[in-house]
Structures are given as C-alpha cells and as structure tokens.
Design a protein around this motif. Structure first.
Motif, mmCIF file in Angstrom:
data_model
loop_
_atom_site.group_PDB
_atom_site.id
_atom_site.type_symbol
_atom_site.label_atom_id
_atom_site.label_comp_id
_atom_site.label_asym_id
_atom_site.label_seq_id
_atom_site.Cartn_x
_atom_site.Cartn_y
_atom_site.Cartn_z
ATOM 1 N N ARG A 52 0.770 -1.133 0.003
ATOM 2 C CA ARG A 52 -0.097 -0.074 -0.162
ATOM 3 C C ARG A 52 0.915 1.193 -0.032
ATOM 4 O O ARG A 52 1.969 1.508 1.046
ATOM 5 N N LEU A 108 -4.229 11.936 7.646
ATOM 6 C CA LEU A 108 -4.792 10.919 8.721
ATOM 7 C C LEU A 108 -6.061 10.121 8.381
ATOM 8 O O LEU A 108 -6.207 9.129 8.725
ATOM 9 N N ALA A 109 -6.926 10.937 7.892
ATOM 10 C CA ALA A 109 -8.230 10.248 7.388
ATOM 11 C C ALA A 109 -8.259 9.434 6.328
ATOM 12 O O ALA A 109 -9.005 8.518 6.307
ATOM 13 N N GLY A 111 -5.952 6.708 6.179
ATOM 14 C CA GLY A 111 -6.051 5.405 6.630
ATOM 15 C C GLY A 111 -5.727 5.044 7.948
ATOM 16 O O GLY A 111 -5.535 6.266 8.819
ATOM 17 N N ASP A 112 -5.717 3.993 8.335
ATOM 18 C CA ASP A 112 -5.399 3.671 9.902
ATOM 19 C C ASP A 112 -4.000 3.883 10.115
ATOM 20 O O ASP A 112 -3.013 4.015 9.282
ATOM 21 N N PRO A 113 -3.396 4.205 11.356
ATOM 22 C CA PRO A 113 -2.170 4.352 11.871
ATOM 23 C C PRO A 113 -1.521 2.964 11.293
ATOM 24 O O PRO A 113 -1.704 1.786 11.405
ATOM 25 N N SER A 115 -0.856 1.833 8.239
ATOM 26 C CA SER A 115 -1.513 1.227 7.176
ATOM 27 C C SER A 115 -0.815 1.307 5.662
ATOM 28 O O SER A 115 -1.366 0.734 4.894
ATOM 29 N N ARG A 140 2.728 8.673 11.176
ATOM 30 C CA ARG A 140 1.963 7.809 11.682
ATOM 31 C C ARG A 140 1.146 6.938 10.929
ATOM 32 O O ARG A 140 0.827 5.847 11.115
ATOM 33 N N LEU A 141 1.084 7.250 9.581
ATOM 34 C CA LEU A 141 0.493 6.384 8.505
ATOM 35 C C LEU A 141 1.273 5.097 8.173
ATOM 36 O O LEU A 141 0.644 4.134 7.651
ATOM 37 N N THR A 143 3.711 2.046 8.115
ATOM 38 C CA THR A 143 4.249 0.789 9.147
ATOM 39 C C THR A 143 5.528 1.251 9.517
ATOM 40 O O THR A 143 6.418 1.943 9.068
#
Length: 177
Positions: A52, A108-109, A111-113, A115, A140-141, A143
């Motif tokens: 991703r 940040l909206a 994806g999840d942290p 991701s 934060r996004l 891995t």
C-alpha cells in the motif's frame, strides 16, 4: 486572513487553473519527470507487489498509475480538484482522493495508523508553505518499516536570483553577460 493562508489559497488556485496545461505537458512524454525523476524515485521506493502506497500531491496521477502498474495498491491525493479531474480521466487502478498536504487531519483520515508501506511525494514539497503536517501524518500512517520517498528541485533551480553568466549564440560561441 493571514498572509500564509492567502499564499496557500493563491497556490491552490494556480494549480486548479494550470491543471489542463500541466497535464498536456506531462502526457506529451518528453518531460524530465518521466525520464529523470520517476526512475530514480522508483529505485528508492522499491515498491513490492501488493504494498500500500500513499502519493501526496499526485498531480495528474502519472506516477500513481505507474506505481499501480508495478503492483502497488495506490491511494493518491492532491489539493487541486482540477488536477484530480485530470488524473481520474486517465484511468488506472488508483484510488484518487482530495486532500491537502498541509492538513494533517485530512491526511490521517486516509488510513489507519501503520496502514501504508510507503508514502511518496514527487516534485511538490518546494510548493508547500509548510511540510510539517505532511511529515507528521506520514510518520503515523507508515508501517514501522515503511519508507517516505520524495523528490524536489535543488534550490539553485528555484531561485529568482540565479541568472546565466554566459550566453550561447547560434554559432556556438559564448559571450560574457
């Protein structure tokens, strides 16, 4: 309205107005982007099948489509609706979304942290008034082993103070300026 906000609005408006012109130049295929920048960014990115990737400031989506061809699951964002319209018109297996690189919450909206395996931003940072929101959201996004790859102009090519010191005439002779 603050001076920073005015500048941001001007840059945003300019990209909406220039979207058709820029798209036509990029699609002509003779740009330095396709032949110089893109191959280097691909080597740095080392995108694996199924990874991703988030592209921030995707413009007409040329590199987003390329990453998709390489097997990436691509979310590509831009703050210019005009550029996104152009990107979507070219097709490709890319999830195009509207988001401003200077709006940490909007990024940040997406994806999840943890991701995204990679975040990429090509030739855009030099047009941002502040990169802190993008960098904070990217950290934060991504891995834990994720990577952030970007390209930008060297300051020598983005300065109004630079001027040639010699001029080349049609016969190939140089003249001091």
């Amino acid at each position: 309205m603050s001076e920073e906000h005015n500048l941001h609005h001007e840059v945003h408006s300019a990209w909406d107005e220039l979207s058709a012109f820029w798209d036509e130049r990029m699609e002509a295929g003779t740009t330095w982007q396709r032949h110089l920048i893109q191959p280097s960014v691909e080597r740095l990115l080392q995108l694996g099948p199924g990874e991703r990737v988030l592209e921030i400031a995707c413009g007409n989506g040329e590199f987003a489509r390329r990453m998709s061809e390489l097997g990436g699951q691509v979310v590509a964002v831009d703050f210019s609706e005009g550029m996104l319209e152009r990107a979507r018109a070219h097709g490709g297996n890319v999830d195009y979304r509207h988001a401003d690189a200077m709006a940490e919450g909007a990024l940040l909206a997406l994806g999840d942290p943890g991701s995204f395996d990679a975040v990429v931003s090509n030739m855009a940072i030099m047009d941002m008034e502040s990169i802190e929101p993008m960098v904070a959201a990217s950290s934060r996004l991504l891995t834990p082993a994720g990577r952030f790859v970007f390209s930008t102009l060297h300051p020598a090519f983005n300065s109004g103070d630079v001027r040639p010191t010699v001029e080349l005439d049609p016969e190939g002779s140089t003249t001091e300026i």
